[in-house]
Design a protein around this motif. Structure first.
Motif, PDB file in Angstrom:
ATOM      1  N   SER A 169      44.052  41.875  86.759  1.00  0.00           N
ATOM      2  CA  SER A 169      43.525  43.174  87.163  1.00  0.00           C
ATOM      3  C   SER A 169      44.259  43.738  88.378  1.00  0.00           C
ATOM      4  O   SER A 169      44.364  44.953  88.533  1.00  0.00           O
ATOM      5  CB  SER A 169      42.026  43.068  87.470  1.00  0.00           C
ATOM      6  OG  SER A 169      41.795  42.367  88.680  1.00  0.00           O
ATOM      7  N   ASP A 217      40.373  51.531  89.698  1.00  0.00           N
ATOM      8  CA  ASP A 217      38.976  51.943  89.696  1.00  0.00           C
ATOM      9  C   ASP A 217      38.921  53.317  90.357  1.00  0.00           C
ATOM     10  O   ASP A 217      39.152  53.444  91.561  1.00  0.00           O
ATOM     11  CB  ASP A 217      38.163  50.917  90.492  1.00  0.00           C
ATOM     12  CG  ASP A 217      36.671  51.172  90.433  1.00  0.00           C
ATOM     13  OD1 ASP A 217      36.173  51.496  89.349  1.00  0.00           O
ATOM     14  OD2 ASP A 217      36.007  51.036  91.487  1.00  0.00           O
ATOM     15  N   ASN A 219      37.740  52.025  80.489  1.00  0.00           N
ATOM     16  CA  ASN A 219      36.360  51.606  80.697  1.00  0.00           C
ATOM     17  C   ASN A 219      35.698  52.559  81.679  1.00  0.00           C
ATOM     18  O   ASN A 219      36.372  53.327  82.375  1.00  0.00           O
ATOM     19  CB  ASN A 219      36.325  50.170  81.244  1.00  0.00           C
ATOM     20  CG  ASN A 219      35.065  49.423  80.863  1.00  0.00           C
ATOM     21  OD1 ASN A 219      34.139  49.996  80.288  1.00  0.00           O
ATOM     22  ND2 ASN A 219      35.023  48.144  81.166  1.00  0.00           N
ATOM     23  N   ARG A 230      32.050  52.728  84.484  1.00  0.00           N
ATOM     24  CA  ARG A 230      30.970  51.972  85.110  1.00  0.00           C
ATOM     25  C   ARG A 230      30.072  52.908  85.914  1.00  0.00           C
ATOM     26  O   ARG A 230      30.504  53.969  86.387  1.00  0.00           O
ATOM     27  CB  ARG A 230      31.508  50.884  86.036  1.00  0.00           C
ATOM     28  CG  ARG A 230      32.186  51.413  87.294  1.00  0.00           C
ATOM     29  CD  ARG A 230      32.597  50.284  88.229  1.00  0.00           C
ATOM     30  NE  ARG A 230      33.223  50.785  89.461  1.00  0.00           N
ATOM     31  CZ  ARG A 230      32.586  51.094  90.568  1.00  0.00           C
ATOM     32  NH1 ARG A 230      31.256  50.958  90.614  1.00  0.00           N
ATOM     33  NH2 ARG A 230      33.223  51.547  91.630  1.00  0.00           N
ATOM     34  N   PHE A 238      28.742  48.410  82.714  1.00  0.00           N
ATOM     35  CA  PHE A 238      30.056  48.845  82.244  1.00  0.00           C
ATOM     36  C   PHE A 238      29.945  49.192  80.758  1.00  0.00           C
ATOM     37  O   PHE A 238      29.165  48.576  80.022  1.00  0.00           O
ATOM     38  CB  PHE A 238      31.087  47.737  82.430  1.00  0.00           C
ATOM     39  CG  PHE A 238      31.484  47.485  83.859  1.00  0.00           C
ATOM     40  CD1 PHE A 238      32.737  47.857  84.328  1.00  0.00           C
ATOM     41  CD2 PHE A 238      30.612  46.868  84.744  1.00  0.00           C
ATOM     42  CE1 PHE A 238      33.112  47.621  85.643  1.00  0.00           C
ATOM     43  CE2 PHE A 238      30.969  46.626  86.056  1.00  0.00           C
ATOM     44  CZ  PHE A 238      32.229  47.004  86.515  1.00  0.00           C
ATOM     45  N   ASN A 271      33.071  45.253  77.726  1.00  0.00           N
ATOM     46  CA  ASN A 271      33.356  43.957  78.347  1.00  0.00           C
ATOM     47  C   ASN A 271      34.862  43.693  78.270  1.00  0.00           C
ATOM     48  O   ASN A 271      35.399  43.407  77.202  1.00  0.00           O
ATOM     49  CB  ASN A 271      32.591  42.847  77.625  1.00  0.00           C
ATOM     50  CG  ASN A 271      32.885  41.476  78.204  1.00  0.00           C
ATOM     51  OD1 ASN A 271      33.529  41.354  79.251  1.00  0.00           O
ATOM     52  ND2 ASN A 271      32.409  40.435  77.540  1.00  0.00           N
ATOM     53  N   SER A 298      36.456  41.394  80.396  1.00  0.00           N
ATOM     54  CA  SER A 298      36.574  40.307  81.373  1.00  0.00           C
ATOM     55  C   SER A 298      37.571  39.224  80.975  1.00  0.00           C
ATOM     56  O   SER A 298      37.825  38.307  81.770  1.00  0.00           O
ATOM     57  CB  SER A 298      35.198  39.665  81.586  1.00  0.00           C
ATOM     58  OG  SER A 298      34.721  39.096  80.376  1.00  0.00           O
ATOM     59  N   TYR A 355      38.534  41.487  84.550  1.00  0.00           N
ATOM     60  CA  TYR A 355      37.573  41.779  85.620  1.00  0.00           C
ATOM     61  C   TYR A 355      36.154  41.729  85.063  1.00  0.00           C
ATOM     62  O   TYR A 355      35.903  42.030  83.902  1.00  0.00           O
ATOM     63  CB  TYR A 355      37.853  43.140  86.262  1.00  0.00           C
ATOM     64  CG  TYR A 355      37.784  44.325  85.322  1.00  0.00           C
ATOM     65  CD1 TYR A 355      36.595  45.024  85.118  1.00  0.00           C
ATOM     66  CD2 TYR A 355      38.921  44.773  84.643  1.00  0.00           C
ATOM     67  CE1 TYR A 355      36.534  46.114  84.271  1.00  0.00           C
ATOM     68  CE2 TYR A 355      38.866  45.863  83.794  1.00  0.00           C
ATOM     69  CZ  TYR A 355      37.668  46.534  83.610  1.00  0.00           C
ATOM     70  OH  TYR A 355      37.605  47.605  82.753  1.00  0.00           O
ATOM     71  N   SER A 377      32.766  42.697  83.936  1.00  0.00           N
ATOM     72  CA  SER A 377      32.344  44.001  83.413  1.00  0.00           C
ATOM     73  C   SER A 377      31.117  43.823  82.515  1.00  0.00           C
ATOM     74  O   SER A 377      31.204  43.932  81.294  1.00  0.00           O
ATOM     75  CB  SER A 377      33.485  44.673  82.648  1.00  0.00           C
ATOM     76  OG  SER A 377      34.205  43.735  81.860  1.00  0.00           O
ATOM     77  N   GLU A 383      26.699  40.134  79.234  1.00  0.00           N
ATOM     78  CA  GLU A 383      28.040  40.581  78.869  1.00  0.00           C
ATOM     79  C   GLU A 383      28.105  40.725  77.357  1.00  0.00           C
ATOM     80  O   GLU A 383      27.759  39.793  76.620  1.00  0.00           O
ATOM     81  CB  GLU A 383      29.099  39.587  79.359  1.00  0.00           C
ATOM     82  CG  GLU A 383      29.189  39.502  80.873  1.00  0.00           C
ATOM     83  CD  GLU A 383      30.280  38.565  81.338  1.00  0.00           C
ATOM     84  OE1 GLU A 383      31.448  38.983  81.400  1.00  0.00           O
ATOM     85  OE2 GLU A 383      29.954  37.388  81.626  1.00  0.00           O
TER      86      GLU A 383
END
Length: 407
Positions: free
Chosen positions: A184, A202, A236, A238, A268, A271, A273, A282, A284, A320
């Motif tokens: 990430s 982000d 994504n 969030r 989020f 997912n 991750s 990351y 999420s 998740e």
């Protein structure tokens, strides 16, 4: 000159006191307090420079969630008109310990290159901060790490805070790297194709309101919304919100000592991750709900030393979603299962500064975060040389990690 004007003003006020008025403070005591205040503030508006190092270690899955970063920094800070300017240059050694594992594009061929296990990167930041009685403005611009597997991008943050009699209002916009893993943060190289992916940004905004209905009582509400984008990583989004209630105990020797409950929520859209192609590496969750107790303490400003302590403990429920093994361009990899975790999350952080001499400040920080199957530890130490003699330290002298907030 300033000191002379202030002393003359005190003398005029004393001589002009009307008959029968409440007695004014003793002149000698007043001048002594004034001299002590001026001595403490002396040097705060002049330039200073320093250097230091920090270390961060995350103990997730070896080679994936695992992250070890050693950071060196050099910085200079001073006033330009009524703005405080800070220029910082950071060098970081990043190591994950990657070996063969579930990363990149696995179907369709064997490895052509080794997984990228470490990187040496640098990045600059420039921060401007302006403070007045009613407003604080912060502007920061920099880059994501230069020298990573994926090309760098500009990063930045702008914050504005208004201080009213019983309400504090704040807003912010940001575009910052996600420092959860090497994937990430800097991006990684796919061992099958040799292509690189990752380096997630982000990008969004947030707002905060703090209501002070009674002395020592505070009610805080904050929220954020952001989009997350990376190189060959699925997009994504969030959202998050947090409610805090606090009571300031105000013991002697403290600027504040607040304790109280809090509740937070985050979600989020997807997912991302994992560490295969199209994922971002990351955390999420589709839902992260926490309820707990927080403490925030800061000793008195302007003394020879100062300490800040923050801590929280919370009951957490996280979910998740299931996710494709390859988010982009390959449906043959199956999927990762959904998961749910319940447990206790906790964190504690300390920041401190001490005036070792008129021209030398020693400062440092430490932070520990723990959750089920996860810990994150950071520690740092710094030396700052004020160009003018200093009589005390302030919360502005307390150091932060370059990875604050941890994401």
């Amino acid at each position: 000159m300033t000191r002379t004007v202030l002393l003359l003003s005190v003398a005029v006020l004393l001589s002009a006191a009307p008959a029968g008025a409440e007695p004014l403070p003793d002149l000698g005591e007043t001048l002594g307090d004034l001299g002590q205040s001026l001595g403490t503030l002396a040097g705060r508006s002049d330039w200073q420079a320093g250097t230091g190092a920090e270390r961060r270690s995350t103990n997730g899955t070896h080679g994936e969630g695992s992250l070890h970063i050693t950071v060196e920094r050099a910085y200079a800070e001073g006033m330009v008109d009524d703005w405080r300017l800070t220029l910082m240059v950071v060098r970081a050694e990043i190591n994950t310990g990657f070996a063969a594992g579930a990363i990149g594009r696995r179907p369709g061929g064997g490895e052509r290159s080794s997984p990228l296990a470490e990187a040496d990167v640098v990045f600059p930041t420039l921060t401007l901060r302006q403070e007045s009685d009613d407003w604080t403005t912060l502007l920061r611009v920099g880059t994501t790490p230069l020298g990573g597997a994926v090309s760098a991008r500009l990063s930045g943050r702008a914050e504005l805070t208004h201080y009213g009699d019983d309400v504090i209002l704040g807003g912010k916009v940001f575009a910052e790297p996600v420092v959860s893993s090497m994937l990430s943060y800097t991006g990684m190289r796919d061992p099958v194709s040799g292509d690189s992916w990752g380096r997630v940004m982000d990008m969004g905004g947030g707002a905060q309101a703090i209501w002070l209905p009674w002395p020592q009582v505070g009610v805080g509400l904050s929220g954020e919304a952001a989009a997350l984008q990376g190189e060959d990583v699925k997009d994504n989004t969030r959202v998050s919100a947090r409610l805090d209630l606090s009571y300031d105990l105000k013991p002697d020797g403290f600027d504040h000592l607040r304790v109280g409950p809090f509740a937070s929520y985050a979600r989020f859209a997807h997912n991302l991750s994992h560490y295969t192609w199209g994922h971002g590496g990351y955390y999420s969750p589709s839902q992260d709900l926490r309820q707990g107790l927080a403490l925030d303490a800061l000793t008195t400003e302007g003394q020879r030393w100062q300490v800040e302590a923050r801590a929280s403990v919370a009951l957490a429920q996280a979910e998740e979603d299931a996710a494709p093994r390859f988010w982009l361009g390959d449906d043959a990899g199956g999927q990762y299962d959904a998961s749910r975790t319940d447990g206790v999350n906790g964190q504690v952080s300390l920041r401190a500064s001490a005036l070792l001499g008129d021209h030398l400040i020693l400062s440092g920080f430490s932070r520990y975060q723990a959750a089920p199957q996860y810990t994150d530890v950071a520690i740092g130490a710094f030396l700052t040389i004020p160009f003018s003699a200093r009589g005390g330290v302030f919360s502005a002298d307390l150091p932060d990690s370059v990875f604050t907030p941890f994401r």
